[in-house]
Write a protein that holds these residues in place. Structure first.
Motif, mmCIF file in Angstrom:
data_model
loop_
_atom_site.group_PDB
_atom_site.id
_atom_site.type_symbol
_atom_site.label_atom_id
_atom_site.label_comp_id
_atom_site.label_asym_id
_atom_site.label_seq_id
_atom_site.Cartn_x
_atom_site.Cartn_y
_atom_site.Cartn_z
ATOM 1 N N TRP A 43 30.521 31.795 27.730
ATOM 2 C CA TRP A 43 29.757 32.383 26.627
ATOM 3 C C TRP A 43 28.412 31.686 26.465
ATOM 4 N N LEU A 44 28.384 30.383 26.667
ATOM 5 C CA LEU A 44 27.133 29.638 26.596
ATOM 6 C C LEU A 44 26.164 30.122 27.673
ATOM 7 N N TRP A 45 26.674 30.242 28.918
ATOM 8 C CA TRP A 45 25.816 30.723 30.005
ATOM 9 C C TRP A 45 25.308 32.130 29.711
ATOM 10 N N GLN A 51 19.159 35.010 26.056
ATOM 11 C CA GLN A 51 17.961 34.478 25.407
ATOM 12 C C GLN A 51 16.759 34.573 26.341
ATOM 13 N N THR A 52 16.982 34.218 27.611
ATOM 14 C CA THR A 52 15.908 34.281 28.603
ATOM 15 C C THR A 52 15.402 35.702 28.767
ATOM 16 N N LEU A 53 16.308 36.679 28.622
ATOM 17 C CA LEU A 53 15.938 38.087 28.789
ATOM 18 C C LEU A 53 15.394 38.717 27.511
ATOM 19 N N GLY A 54 15.234 37.902 26.451
ATOM 20 C CA GLY A 54 14.550 38.395 25.256
ATOM 21 C C GLY A 54 15.394 38.689 24.045
ATOM 22 N N PRO A 56 17.381 37.980 20.599
ATOM 23 C CA PRO A 56 17.027 37.012 19.549
ATOM 24 C C PRO A 56 18.091 35.933 19.337
ATOM 25 N N ILE A 57 18.232 35.026 20.285
ATOM 26 C CA ILE A 57 19.131 33.881 20.165
ATOM 27 C C ILE A 57 18.259 32.639 20.142
ATOM 28 N N THR A 58 18.431 31.810 19.122
ATOM 29 C CA THR A 58 17.536 30.658 18.938
ATOM 30 C C THR A 58 17.982 29.462 19.756
ATOM 31 N N ASP A 59 17.057 28.526 19.972
ATOM 32 C CA ASP A 59 17.386 27.283 20.664
ATOM 33 C C ASP A 59 18.431 26.491 19.891
ATOM 34 N N GLU A 60 18.353 26.563 18.542
ATOM 35 C CA GLU A 60 19.324 25.832 17.722
ATOM 36 C C GLU A 60 20.738 26.376 17.936
ATOM 37 N N GLN A 61 20.857 27.682 18.057
ATOM 38 C CA GLN A 61 22.175 28.279 18.304
ATOM 39 C C GLN A 61 22.716 27.860 19.673
ATOM 40 N N ILE A 62 21.833 27.852 20.666
ATOM 41 C CA ILE A 62 22.244 27.413 22.005
ATOM 42 C C ILE A 62 22.717 25.971 21.959
#
Length: 414
Positions: A43-45, A51-54, A56-62
């Motif tokens: 799920w992380l990958w 996120q890379t494909l645009g 709206p997932i934030t760096d904080e969530q990752i």
């Protein structure tokens, strides 16, 4: 009692593969912790890629996902699965609630579902290519049996070419090429069941024994016995492993349309059981091979008893090279062999086939060669070269990617 049984309780069934036989490392690979942690890693990958494909997932969530990969609330997940009746979604919700996403909204779950749909489309587009590639791989992987002789050691061909190993190898390759194959393999296919069956039979003849501990009991009824219990275990589990393939085969044959979920329950069992069983077999076989005891004197005595019969092919070939007819020689040998066998079986006497050949004028052209033809080392043929070639061309290339893994202790259980 909890649904499905308390697997840590002595009142609940536990697979002997996990509790007795398989290694801790392999058991961990199929543990709940490793499985659910792997789900989270996937799920992380997926989230990172989305996120890379645009999306709206934030760096904080990752980063929060990364920090909580190992923080698994098994009790919450069990409660969610009981409510949702779906193990994957139960863990999606458990992970989401831990991160604080599920409960506020379901965007997080939707991202996963969207990602899975993308993967499904990609897989669909690859289907035709995969089918074509698989057929080509199967065709290319087929091995020609080659020119190996009676027992697969090429001993008769080595005799024919007067010990010229290179010519025998050339002969094998030329026939393989003419038959339209890219490579040739062994005449004899060995697997754990056959290897360990051979060890058990040789143990019965007292030619070899598997490792036997000082305090080990071979039989509860007969104290003198030293049963090859490791080899027996390997044979037993090998048969179990071979039957497990029927689960996916039967399931594949009755799947509805694109796919149903009637593979889910037996997949949970057969995949884990297959790996645990294979792990047990290989570890046990390694233990056997590292401590195998061989008794050369017993082997020598048995060879002396059977050598005259074993040498008949060499004797026939020597007679043919001396100008004799193969058919006539074969008939002579057949008659004399049966007479010698009658002495052994009915009279309890020694094998006197060689004496009978020496007394028969028909074989006078090769009487002076009998000592050489009866040399036990000549019957192994090219076995040692075949083993070396197999290791260099087949085994070592397969092991090369795993050399670093084999040099260090596996970190799965750390």
């Amino acid at each position: 009692m909890a649904a499905g049984g308390d697997h840590g309780s002595p009142d609940s069934y536990r697979s002997p593969l996990a509790s007795r036989y398989a290694s801790p490392e392999m058991c961990f690979v199929f543990s709940d912790r490793y499985k659910f942690r792997t789900w989270r890693q996937l799920w992380l990958w997926l989230a990172e890629s989305e996120q890379t494909l645009g999306l709206p997932i934030t760096d904080e969530q990752i980063q929060e996902m990364k920090s909580n990969l190992d923080n698994i609330d098994f009790k919450m997940a069990a409660e969610e699965e009981k409510r949702l009746r779906h193990d994957v979604m139960a863990h999606v919700h458990t992970f989401g609630m831990l991160l604080g996403y599920v409960g506020q909204d379901y965007d997080f779950v939707l991202f996963f579902c969207h990602g899975l749909k993308i993967l499904a489309r990609v897989i669909s587009r690859l289907a035709d290519f995969a089918k074509e590639r698989n057929l080509k791989r199967v065709r290319d992987d087929l091995r020609f049996r080659g020119v190996k002789g009676t027992t697969g050691t090429q001993a008769s061909f080595l005799q024919l070419f007067e010990g010229d190993d290179h010519k025998v190898e050339q002969l094998d390759k030329m026939v393989t090429d003419k038959a339209g194959f890219k490579s040739h393999g062994s005449q004899t296919l060995l697997h754990t069941d056959s290897i360990c069956t051979d060890i058990r039979l040789l143990a019965n003849l007292k030619e070899m024994e598997e490792p036997f501990e000082k305090q080990q009991i071979g039989s509860s009824a007969m104290p003198y016995k030293r049963n090859p219990m490791r080899s027996e275990r390997c044979c037993s589990l090998a048969r179990h492993l071979m039957t497990l393939v029927m689960d996916p085969l039967q399931t594949a044959s009755v799947q509805w349309f694109e796919r149903t979920l009637d593979d889910s329950a037996n997949r949970r069992i057969c995949l884990a059981e297959a790996f645990l069983t294979a792990d047990t077999i290989l570890n046990t076989l390694q233990n056997i091979s590292e401590g195998l005891v061989v008794y050369p004197k017993v082997i020598e005595r048995r060879i002396r008893q059977e050598l005259p019969f074993m040498a008949t092919e060499n004797i026939i070939m020597a007679m043919v090279k001396a100008g004799g007819s193969r058919q006539d020689c074969h008939e002579k040998i057949r008659v004399l062999s049966q007479q010698a066998a009658s002495v052994v079986k009915q009279e309890g006497g020694d094998n006197d086939l060689i004496e009978r050949i020496q007394a028969d004028a028909y074989f006078s052209p090769i009487h002076s060669q009998l000592d050489r033809l009866l040399d036990p080392s000549s019957f192994t043929g090219r076995a040692s070269q075949q083993v070396q070639r197999f290791l260099e061309e087949e085994v070592y290339p397969l092991l090369k990617p795993y050399e670093s893994v084999m040099k260090v202790k596996a970190e799965l259980c750390l």
